[in-house]
Write a protein that holds these residues in place. Structure first.
Motif, PDB file in Angstrom:
ATOM      1  N   ALA A 280      16.123  53.524  28.561  1.00 38.61           N
ATOM      2  CA  ALA A 280      14.736  53.261  28.949  1.00 38.61           C
ATOM      3  C   ALA A 280      13.919  52.838  27.744  1.00 38.61           C
ATOM      4  O   ALA A 280      14.047  53.407  26.657  1.00 38.61           O
ATOM      5  CB  ALA A 280      14.128  54.498  29.594  1.00 38.61           C
TER       6      ALA A 280
ATOM      7  N   SER B  44      17.400  43.191  38.372  1.00 38.98           N
ATOM      8  CA  SER B  44      16.543  43.933  37.456  1.00 38.98           C
ATOM      9  C   SER B  44      16.164  45.293  38.043  1.00 38.98           C
ATOM     10  O   SER B  44      16.162  46.308  37.344  1.00 38.98           O
ATOM     11  CB  SER B  44      15.278  43.125  37.153  1.00 38.98           C
ATOM     12  OG  SER B  44      14.340  43.902  36.440  1.00 38.98           O
ATOM     13  N   ARG B  45      15.863  45.298  39.330  1.00 40.73           N
ATOM     14  CA  ARG B  45      15.522  46.552  40.007  1.00 40.73           C
ATOM     15  C   ARG B  45      16.716  47.509  39.988  1.00 40.73           C
ATOM     16  O   ARG B  45      16.547  48.713  39.786  1.00 40.73           O
ATOM     17  CB  ARG B  45      15.113  46.239  41.451  1.00 40.73           C
ATOM     18  CG  ARG B  45      14.584  47.417  42.243  1.00 40.73           C
ATOM     19  CD  ARG B  45      13.153  47.695  41.937  1.00 40.73           C
ATOM     20  NE  ARG B  45      12.651  48.825  42.698  1.00 40.73           N
ATOM     21  CZ  ARG B  45      11.433  49.324  42.573  1.00 40.73           C
ATOM     22  NH1 ARG B  45      10.591  48.779  41.713  1.00 40.73           N
ATOM     23  NH2 ARG B  45      11.036  50.355  43.277  1.00 40.73           N
TER      24      ARG B  45
ATOM     25  N   THR C 104      18.969  53.057  35.049  1.00 42.02           N
ATOM     26  CA  THR C 104      18.333  53.733  33.911  1.00 42.02           C
ATOM     27  C   THR C 104      17.876  55.126  34.299  1.00 42.02           C
ATOM     28  O   THR C 104      18.060  56.092  33.552  1.00 42.02           O
ATOM     29  CB  THR C 104      17.143  52.900  33.400  1.00 42.02           C
ATOM     30  OG1 THR C 104      17.623  51.657  32.895  1.00 42.02           O
ATOM     31  CG2 THR C 104      16.389  53.625  32.297  1.00 42.02           C
TER      32      THR C 104
ATOM     33  N   ASP D 150      12.350  40.500  34.511  1.00 41.13           N
ATOM     34  CA  ASP D 150      11.097  40.553  35.265  1.00 41.13           C
ATOM     35  C   ASP D 150      10.080  39.558  34.730  1.00 41.13           C
ATOM     36  O   ASP D 150       9.340  38.931  35.500  1.00 41.13           O
ATOM     37  CB  ASP D 150      10.497  41.966  35.225  1.00 41.13           C
ATOM     38  CG  ASP D 150      11.266  42.947  36.092  1.00 41.13           C
ATOM     39  OD1 ASP D 150      12.121  42.508  36.877  1.00 41.13           O
ATOM     40  OD2 ASP D 150      11.007  44.167  35.990  1.00 41.13           O
TER      41      ASP D 150
ATOM     42  N   ARG E 115      16.978  49.140  36.671  1.00 40.84           N
ATOM     43  CA  ARG E 115      15.986  50.211  36.512  1.00 40.84           C
ATOM     44  C   ARG E 115      16.432  51.482  37.236  1.00 40.84           C
ATOM     45  O   ARG E 115      16.221  52.591  36.745  1.00 40.84           O
ATOM     46  CB  ARG E 115      14.627  49.737  37.027  1.00 40.84           C
ATOM     47  CG  ARG E 115      14.035  48.604  36.210  1.00 40.84           C
ATOM     48  CD  ARG E 115      12.694  48.157  36.748  1.00 40.84           C
ATOM     49  NE  ARG E 115      11.713  49.228  36.635  1.00 40.84           N
ATOM     50  CZ  ARG E 115      10.489  49.151  37.133  1.00 40.84           C
ATOM     51  NH1 ARG E 115      10.088  48.058  37.760  1.00 40.84           N
ATOM     52  NH2 ARG E 115       9.647  50.153  36.992  1.00 40.84           N
TER      53      ARG E 115
ATOM     54  N   ASP F 104       4.721  50.575  36.442  1.00 45.94           N
ATOM     55  CA  ASP F 104       5.362  49.388  36.964  1.00 45.94           C
ATOM     56  C   ASP F 104       4.535  48.137  36.780  1.00 45.94           C
ATOM     57  O   ASP F 104       5.003  47.038  36.897  1.00 45.94           O
ATOM     58  CB  ASP F 104       5.622  49.598  38.457  1.00 45.94           C
ATOM     59  CG  ASP F 104       6.921  48.973  38.893  1.00 45.94           C
ATOM     60  OD1 ASP F 104       7.723  48.598  38.025  1.00 45.94           O
ATOM     61  OD2 ASP F 104       7.129  48.877  40.106  1.00 45.94           O
TER      62      ASP F 104
ATOM     63  N   THR G 246      11.644  51.407  32.917  1.00 48.53           N
ATOM     64  CA  THR G 246      12.096  50.050  32.603  1.00 48.53           C
ATOM     65  C   THR G 246      13.080  50.101  31.441  1.00 48.53           C
ATOM     66  O   THR G 246      13.161  51.093  30.714  1.00 48.53           O
ATOM     67  CB  THR G 246      10.917  49.136  32.227  1.00 48.53           C
ATOM     68  OG1 THR G 246      10.258  49.679  31.080  1.00 48.53           O
ATOM     69  CG2 THR G 246       9.931  49.026  33.376  1.00 48.53           C
ATOM     70  N   ASN G 247      13.825  49.026  31.279  1.00 50.41           N
ATOM     71  CA  ASN G 247      14.709  48.896  30.125  1.00 50.41           C
ATOM     72  C   ASN G 247      14.558  47.486  29.572  1.00 50.41           C
ATOM     73  O   ASN G 247      13.876  46.649  30.161  1.00 50.41           O
ATOM     74  CB  ASN G 247      16.163  49.218  30.507  1.00 50.41           C
ATOM     75  CG  ASN G 247      16.660  48.363  31.648  1.00 50.41           C
ATOM     76  OD1 ASN G 247      16.859  47.159  31.500  1.00 50.41           O
ATOM     77  ND2 ASN G 247      16.838  48.967  32.818  1.00 50.41           N
TER      78      ASN G 247
ATOM     79  N   SER H  30      15.779  44.600  31.928  1.00 50.60           N
ATOM     80  CA  SER H  30      14.971  44.469  33.146  1.00 50.60           C
ATOM     81  C   SER H  30      13.597  43.882  32.836  1.00 50.60           C
ATOM     82  O   SER H  30      13.065  43.085  33.609  1.00 50.60           O
ATOM     83  CB  SER H  30      14.824  45.826  33.849  1.00 50.60           C
ATOM     84  OG  SER H  30      13.965  46.686  33.130  1.00 50.60           O
ATOM     85  N   ARG H  31      13.031  44.255  31.694  1.00 47.28           N
ATOM     86  CA  ARG H  31      11.714  43.709  31.324  1.00 47.28           C
ATOM     87  C   ARG H  31      11.797  42.198  31.081  1.00 47.28           C
ATOM     88  O   ARG H  31      10.902  41.449  31.473  1.00 47.28           O
ATOM     89  CB  ARG H  31      11.178  44.417  30.079  1.00 47.28           C
ATOM     90  CG  ARG H  31      10.718  45.845  30.343  1.00 47.28           C
ATOM     91  CD  ARG H  31      10.390  46.559  29.042  1.00 47.28           C
ATOM     92  NE  ARG H  31       9.193  46.013  28.440  1.00 47.28           N
ATOM     93  CZ  ARG H  31       7.950  46.399  28.725  1.00 47.28           C
ATOM     94  NH1 ARG H  31       7.755  47.359  29.619  1.00 47.28           N
ATOM     95  NH2 ARG H  31       6.915  45.864  28.131  1.00 47.28           N
TER      96      ARG H  31
END
Length: 199
Positions: free
Chosen positions: A184, A169-170, A176, A25, A173, A195, A17-18, A21-22
């Protein structure tokens, strides 16, 4: 012993994750969790309609339409949640045999060249569709049907926007993992479940 080795093997199969993206999400997950309460509303409406029809012999078109609308809204608003949690149905039988690197390459290409452009076209068509229903105060064609159909129709592009956010977001990732950018923030398997962080 076998159980322990399986959990170790499962860790590296997940994407890192980064920071961005977190955050994306978390938005989609929050909407998905909130929208999941609509399933209880669907259940209540369906049971009320069944009781009204078969016990009181007084069926309601409005209740029947409301159950369809609530079902559709709940489905659309939780699709993005399924993408974030990677719980959606996959039809590619070869994927599981690929390395995580190869999976990330395939996902990134498919998200950027197929999924996001198609979703954009769908959203572009559905926003005027919902707006038109609002402008003309569209209601059910049934005499005792529901008014304000723009509410249901607005859930269609909104749900797809959430899916687009989850897919973007995916893609981040995947980037990353493949390119090290964005950086990350949590490597897979760090918390034992990668995940799926604890709430």
């Amino acid at each position: 012993m076998t159980q322990h080795s399986n959990s170790i093997d499962a860790g590296p199969r997940e994407l890192p994750t980064n920071c961005l993206s977190r955050r994306l999400d978390s938005i989609v997950v929050a909407v998905g969790r909130l929208s999941s309460w609509l399933w209880l509303a669907v259940l209540v409406v369906v049971l009320t309609n069944v009781f009204s029809r078969f016990v009181l012999a007084a069926g309601s078109i409005a209740l029947e339409e409301l159950s369809w609308h609530l079902f559709g809204i709940a489905m659309m608003l939780t699709l993005g949640y399924a993408v974030v949690r990677d719980d959606h149905v996959r039809v590619d039988v070869l994927r599981e045999n690929f390395s995580l690197h190869t999976q990330a390459v395939i996902e990134l290409v498919c998200i950027l060249l197929l999924a996001l452009p198609i979703i954009y076209l769908m959203i572009d068509a559905l926003i005027p569709y919902a707006y038109k229903a609002y402008i003309y105060d569209e209601r059910s064609q049934a005499p005792s049907g529901l008014p304000y159909r723009f509410i249901f129709k607005s859930a269609l592009p909104l749900g797809l926007i959430l899916v687009a956010i989850a897919l973007f977001s995916r893609a981040l990732r995947c980037m990353t993992l493949l390119f090290g950018f964005p950086r990350a923030t949590e490597m897979p398997g760090q918390n034992g479940n990668g995940d799926h962080p604890h709430p």
